[in-house]
Design an enzyme around this catalytic site. Structure first.
Site, PDB file in Angstrom:
ATOM      1  N   GLU A  14       0.872  -1.174   0.000  1.00 10.91           N
ATOM      2  CA  GLU A  14       0.000   0.000   0.000  1.00 10.91           C
ATOM      3  C   GLU A  14       0.908   1.223   0.000  1.00 10.91           C
ATOM      4  O   GLU A  14       1.384   1.656   1.052  1.00 10.91           O
ATOM      5  CB  GLU A  14      -0.912  -0.013   1.236  1.00 10.91           C
ATOM      6  CG  GLU A  14      -1.853  -1.205   1.320  1.00 10.91           C
ATOM      7  CD  GLU A  14      -2.983  -1.148   0.312  1.00 10.91           C
ATOM      8  OE1 GLU A  14      -3.085  -0.136  -0.430  1.00 10.91           O
ATOM      9  OE2 GLU A  14      -3.771  -2.097   0.249  1.00 10.91           O
ATOM     10  N   CYS A  16      -2.418   8.775   2.245  1.00 12.21           N
ATOM     11  CA  CYS A  16      -2.127   8.262   0.903  1.00 12.21           C
ATOM     12  C   CYS A  16      -3.278   8.580  -0.042  1.00 12.21           C
ATOM     13  O   CYS A  16      -3.092   8.616  -1.258  1.00 12.21           O
ATOM     14  CB  CYS A  16      -1.848   6.759   0.945  1.00 12.21           C
ATOM     15  SG  CYS A  16      -3.118   5.798   1.769  1.00 12.21           S
TER      16      CYS A  16
END
Length: 507
Positions: free
Chosen positions: A260, A294
């Site tokens: 990720e 993110c």
């Protein structure tokens, strides 16, 4: 804050390793709050030898845990979720103090932990395999899923507790143990979560080493984890450059990864958009967590007919953002994680100017009364072009780049024209545009939204992205399969032994 640490069972100098017992004889790692620069407490890091001890104990715990019926494993996770609910206020406050996100976001992150525990409990009774027809008469074929082993979890500072839970809760119901290496910038939240899990395991009679902890340097214990064949799966959250290192090292030993990594998330604002909705989403996406998600909104791709109006309204909205102490309920944006992050943002702003962009507002370091010792800066908006290198790279800070488009095809090309592919959004009331954005020829991201922003992922949907974002998926759908090994079974229930493809061999 000392009362919070006491209630969370964190000592002023606390061991940074756990494997059923607390260990850690390495250098002390101080946790400094980005709010005011004060040291909250310290964790003694684990040595390389202690890392080996932790992984060995986690593997021993796995050998027993894997034979525990999945619904019973789910009961431990259910009780973990309840314990996290009880600690929500204190744990949320610690997230805020150690990481800097506002109090509502800190408690919201803890809520994500309880949600994923609830989700995992349901999955503990749904680890389904399939049956399929065999081409051989008197045979049955099926597949089943078995626990995988020790799962290494490497988490980043920006979600210091949620990322662990997204992995640990699913891994636990799948029959795996976990070894958590948290960010060195947020060790105390990791200790707090492990303390809670330890207590739950002891109450349920489970070996607490299934939730092990390893606070230490990436250059030592981190590297050992990447090369450790006792850890068949490493789930890592962080930058794209970190992901290249993790993927390469684990891949060389044919291990598995869930990556990720970075995002460079854009919102396309059509001429058919509801601008009031769009501005609200952009503001939350670009400024929330001080731009350190993110899924933070980095780029706005606006139709040229509404670009100036949108720009003017965004600048006006930015002028009213309250920046300061994240424990104050009136604050919308707290500090960045450290002074290095502030310096990186200021350097990025200078690079934008050098490449030909125009800073429209923000980008000033905040010091003096109310900001002393902290890492505060005003969020920035800049006109830019997608091809600028600084726009192509993700700056983990509240910088928002504005650019325009004429045709919908041009908007999609700009949107997809970056190396990352995590989250995306379009604001439009035109159903044709909305549907096109979600097609194979539309957004190339792992997450694509219509009339909501790029942030705010829910645990019911698989989370992750494409391209340099790493391709990993956590939570939702069938992501539990990443934490298990698949086995195909063929059962012959006759006294004959026909061979596949009708081959005749022997008498």
């Amino acid at each position: 804050m000392q009362d919070v640490l006491k209630r969370l069972s964190i000592d002023k100098v606390h061991p940074g390793g756990f494997c059923g017992e607390w260990i850690g004889s390495g250098d002390a790692l101080a946790s400094t709050s980005p709010i005011n620069g004060e040291v909250l407490a310290s964790a003694t890091q684990v040595t390389e030898q202690e890392y080996d001890q932790i992984v060995s104990r986690a593997h021993e715990a796995f050998l027993t845990w894997r034979t525990t019926p999945a619904p019973i494993r789910g009961e431990t996770v259910r009780q973990l979720g309840n314990a996290l609910r009880e600690a929500k206020s204190d744990l949320g406050a610690l997230v805020t103090m150690e990481m800097g996100k506002i109090r509502a976001e800190g408690e919201g992150e803890v809520q994500e932990m309880t949600d994923i525990c609830d989700f995992a409990v349901g999955l503990s009774r749904q680890l389904y395999g399939l049956t399929m027809p065999s081409e051989r008469p008197g045979h049955r074929m099926c597949e089943q899923w078995h626990p995988l082993g020790v799962v290494g979890v490497i988490s980043a500072f920006n979600f210091p507790v949620a990322v662990w839970s997204w992995n640990a809760a699913l891994a636990a119901v799948c029959g795996d143990s976990t070894v958590w290496k948290p960010s060195s910038q947020t060790p105390l939240t990791a200790i707090a979560c492990t303390r809670i899990a330890e207590k739950v395991c002891k109450q349920t009679g489970v070996d607490p080493a299934i939730f092990s902890l390893c606070i230490g340097r990436g250059s030592t214990v981190g590297e050992k984890m990447l090369h450790d064949k006792r850890v068949p799966l490493v789930s890592a959250t962080g930058s794209c450059s970190m992901g290249y290192r993790v993927g390469s090292a684990v891949g060389q030993r044919l291990g598995r990864t869930i990556l990720e990594l970075g995002g460079n998330n854009a919102i396309v604002v059509s001429q058919h958009a509801d601008l009031k909705m769009a501005i609200r989403a952009i503001l939350f996406g670009a400024v929330g967590t001080a731009g350190q998600r993110c899924t933070s909104t980095r780029r706005i791709i606006a139709h040229k007919s509404i670009r100036q109006e949108l720009t003017d309204k965004l600048i006006a909205a930015y002028e009213h953002i309250s920046i300061g102490d994240p424990l104050d309920s009136k604050t919308l944006m707290g500090p960045l994680i450290d002074t290095k992050a502030v310096d990186t943002m200021l350097a990025a702003i200078e690079t934008v100017k050098k490449e030909g962009g125009e800073v429209l507002c923000g980008g000033q370091r905040l010091e003096g009364a109310g900001y002393a010792g902290g890492c505060y800066i005003t969020p920035c908006i800049a006109n830019a072009k997608n091809e600028y290198q600084i726009v192509q790279d993700e700056t983990f800070a509240p910088i928002l780049y504005l650019m325009g488009y004429d045709t919908f095809e041009e908007a999609i090309a700009i949107h997809n024209g970056v190396p990352q592919g995590l989250s995306s959004s379009i604001f439009t009331t035109n159903v044709l545009e909305a549907e096109q954005f979600l097609t194979a020829a539309g957004s190339d991201c792992g997450i694509a939204n219509v009339n909501i922003g790029t942030s705010g992922a829910e645990i019911g949907g698989a989370f992750g992205g494409e391209k340099e974002t790493g391709g990993g998926r956590e939570s939702g759908s069938d992501s539990w399969k990443a934490y298990m090994r698949r086995q195909t079974n063929t059962i012959n229930y006759t006294t004959e032994l026909p061979l596949a493809q009708g081959i005749t061999f022997g008498d």
